[in-house]
Design a protein around this motif. Structure first.
Motif, PDB file in Angstrom:
ATOM      1  N   GLU A 112     122.480 141.778  -8.246  1.00 19.42           N
ATOM      2  CA  GLU A 112     123.416 142.683  -8.905  1.00 19.42           C
ATOM      3  C   GLU A 112     124.869 142.266  -8.729  1.00 19.42           C
ATOM      4  O   GLU A 112     125.746 142.750  -9.432  1.00 19.42           O
ATOM      5  N   MET A 113     125.139 141.342  -7.802  1.00 18.84           N
ATOM      6  CA  MET A 113     126.474 140.778  -7.673  1.00 18.84           C
ATOM      7  C   MET A 113     126.740 139.678  -8.701  1.00 18.84           C
ATOM      8  O   MET A 113     127.888 139.268  -8.886  1.00 18.84           O
ATOM      9  N   TYR A 172     135.796 141.493  -9.912  1.00 21.37           N
ATOM     10  CA  TYR A 172     135.908 140.222  -9.201  1.00 21.37           C
ATOM     11  C   TYR A 172     135.706 138.990 -10.080  1.00 21.37           C
ATOM     12  O   TYR A 172     136.007 137.876  -9.655  1.00 21.37           O
ATOM     13  N   GLY A 173     135.176 139.150 -11.294  1.00 19.70           N
ATOM     14  CA  GLY A 173     134.897 137.985 -12.125  1.00 19.70           C
ATOM     15  C   GLY A 173     133.911 137.068 -11.427  1.00 19.70           C
ATOM     16  O   GLY A 173     132.877 137.506 -10.905  1.00 19.70           O
ATOM     17  N   ASP A 174     134.228 135.777 -11.381  1.00 23.72           N
ATOM     18  CA  ASP A 174     133.355 134.804 -10.712  1.00 23.72           C
ATOM     19  C   ASP A 174     133.774 134.531  -9.272  1.00 23.72           C
ATOM     20  O   ASP A 174     133.202 133.660  -8.613  1.00 23.72           O
ATOM     21  N   ALA A 175     134.775 135.240  -8.773  1.00 23.09           N
ATOM     22  CA  ALA A 175     135.294 134.990  -7.429  1.00 23.09           C
ATOM     23  C   ALA A 175     134.916 136.135  -6.504  1.00 23.09           C
ATOM     24  O   ALA A 175     135.716 137.034  -6.226  1.00 23.09           O
ATOM     25  N   LEU A 176     133.678 136.141  -6.024  1.00 18.56           N
ATOM     26  CA  LEU A 176     133.226 137.188  -5.121  1.00 18.56           C
ATOM     27  C   LEU A 176     133.918 137.041  -3.762  1.00 18.56           C
ATOM     28  O   LEU A 176     134.255 135.933  -3.343  1.00 18.56           O
ATOM     29  N   PRO A 177     134.135 138.141  -3.056  1.00 20.08           N
ATOM     30  CA  PRO A 177     134.756 138.058  -1.731  1.00 20.08           C
ATOM     31  C   PRO A 177     133.919 137.209  -0.778  1.00 20.08           C
ATOM     32  O   PRO A 177     132.689 137.183  -0.878  1.00 20.08           O
ATOM     33  N   THR A 183     127.699 135.415   1.430  1.00 18.05           N
ATOM     34  CA  THR A 183     127.796 133.958   1.525  1.00 18.05           C
ATOM     35  C   THR A 183     126.749 133.323   2.420  1.00 18.05           C
ATOM     36  O   THR A 183     126.655 132.100   2.473  1.00 18.05           O
ATOM     37  N   ARG A 184     125.929 134.129   3.096  1.00 13.53           N
ATOM     38  CA  ARG A 184     124.993 133.535   4.061  1.00 13.53           C
ATOM     39  C   ARG A 184     123.727 133.004   3.408  1.00 13.53           C
ATOM     40  O   ARG A 184     122.846 132.488   4.083  1.00 13.53           O
ATOM     41  N   ARG A 185     123.583 133.132   2.080  1.00 10.47           N
ATOM     42  CA  ARG A 185     122.369 132.680   1.404  1.00 10.47           C
ATOM     43  C   ARG A 185     122.260 131.165   1.434  1.00 10.47           C
ATOM     44  O   ARG A 185     123.242 130.441   1.539  1.00 10.47           O
ATOM     45  N   ARG A 186     121.031 130.687   1.270  1.00  6.55           N
ATOM     46  CA  ARG A 186     120.772 129.255   1.317  1.00  6.55           C
ATOM     47  C   ARG A 186     121.384 128.545   0.118  1.00  6.55           C
ATOM     48  O   ARG A 186     121.511 129.113  -0.966  1.00  6.55           O
ATOM     49  N   VAL A 187     121.758 127.297   0.312  1.00  5.97           N
ATOM     50  CA  VAL A 187     122.157 126.423  -0.783  1.00  5.97           C
ATOM     51  C   VAL A 187     121.009 125.444  -0.993  1.00  5.97           C
ATOM     52  O   VAL A 187     120.672 124.690  -0.080  1.00  5.97           O
ATOM     53  N   PRO A 188     120.327 125.479  -2.156  1.00 10.16           N
ATOM     54  CA  PRO A 188     119.206 124.548  -2.366  1.00 10.16           C
ATOM     55  C   PRO A 188     119.627 123.108  -2.104  1.00 10.16           C
ATOM     56  O   PRO A 188     120.770 122.720  -2.343  1.00 10.16           O
ATOM     57  N   ALA A 189     118.675 122.297  -1.633  1.00 11.67           N
ATOM     58  CA  ALA A 189     118.980 120.928  -1.247  1.00 11.67           C
ATOM     59  C   ALA A 189     119.605 120.140  -2.392  1.00 11.67           C
ATOM     60  O   ALA A 189     120.554 119.378  -2.200  1.00 11.67           O
ATOM     61  N   ALA A 190     119.076 120.306  -3.609  1.00 11.88           N
ATOM     62  CA  ALA A 190     119.598 119.552  -4.743  1.00 11.88           C
ATOM     63  C   ALA A 190     121.042 119.936  -5.034  1.00 11.88           C
ATOM     64  O   ALA A 190     121.891 119.083  -5.312  1.00 11.88           O
TER      65      ALA A 190
END
Length: 208
Positions: A112-113, A172-177, A183-190
């Motif tokens: 929803e964010m 906030y548009g595309d700039a979430l706080p 921000t703690r979510r995973r970043v996929p390896a690719a």
């Protein structure tokens, strides 16, 4: 007895694969290569722990994903922006204990964010009233049906509007706080590899 939902870890992939392929006909089987592809590319790949053991997992991605599922393509042909739940699996011994609702609450708090709608499907072959009732109680409504070309299975295509999204987008548009729970979510390896390449120093004298 609490349920902990967190990002999947690489060493857990074998256990996730076994959980998926023991889930029965409501979930399409996976092989190790396909699961590894999800690990490398999926925007959302989280597991649930209960009493220190793996209780389930959920995989999801946004509408701009290169996902090759025909169900995903069905949604993308009809809706411009959504977060797609590809699969949710709960261990048989944990069903009915709140793990599914914990997953959907967590996935919705993520989506929803960033997206106006949640999308998923429920297979209809052989009757699947418990799954339809679960999704209906969580706010999903059927928007059509689709027969998967790769499996020959008919699915109810479900969507849920995310009412918080318009306010988040307008504010906030595309700039979430930069707060931990966002921000703690995973970043996929690719995606991490692409980001690292983009930040790498360029040889002098080359064009950007």
């Amino acid at each position: 007895m609490s349920i902990v939902v967190r990002d999947v870890r690489e060493h857990e992939l074998d256990s996730v694969l076994a959980l998926n392929n023991a889930a029965g006909p409501a979930i399409l089987p996976l092989d190790a290569a396909r699961l590894r592809h999800f690990f490398d590319t999926a925007e959302y790949f989280r597991v649930a722990e209960r009493d220190g053991s793996l209780a389930g997992f959920l995989i999801g991605m946004g509408a701009d994903s290169a996902h090759d599922s025909s169900n995903f393509r069905w949604f993308r042909e009809r809706y411009p922006d959504f977060f797609y739940i590809d699969r949710i699996v709960v261990a048989s011994r944990r069903r009915g204990g709140g793990v599914g609702r914990a997953f959907y609450a967590d996935a919705q708090s993520y989506a929803e964010m960033r997206y106006p709608q949640l999308a998923c499907e429920v297979f209809l072959e052989g009757g699947n009233d418990p799954a339809l009732l679960f999704h209906g109680s969580f706010g999903f409504r059927e928007v059509g049906q689709h027969v998967m070309e790769e499996a020959g299975v008919r699915a109810a295509m479900l969507m849920k509007p995310l009412c918080s999204y318009p306010w988040v987008r307008d504010t906030y548009g595309d700039a979430l706080p930069e707060v931990e729970w966002l921000t703690r979510r995973r970043v996929p390896a690719a995606r991490a590899a692409q980001a690292a390449a983009a930040l790498a120093p360029r040889p002098t004298g080359t064009c950007p």
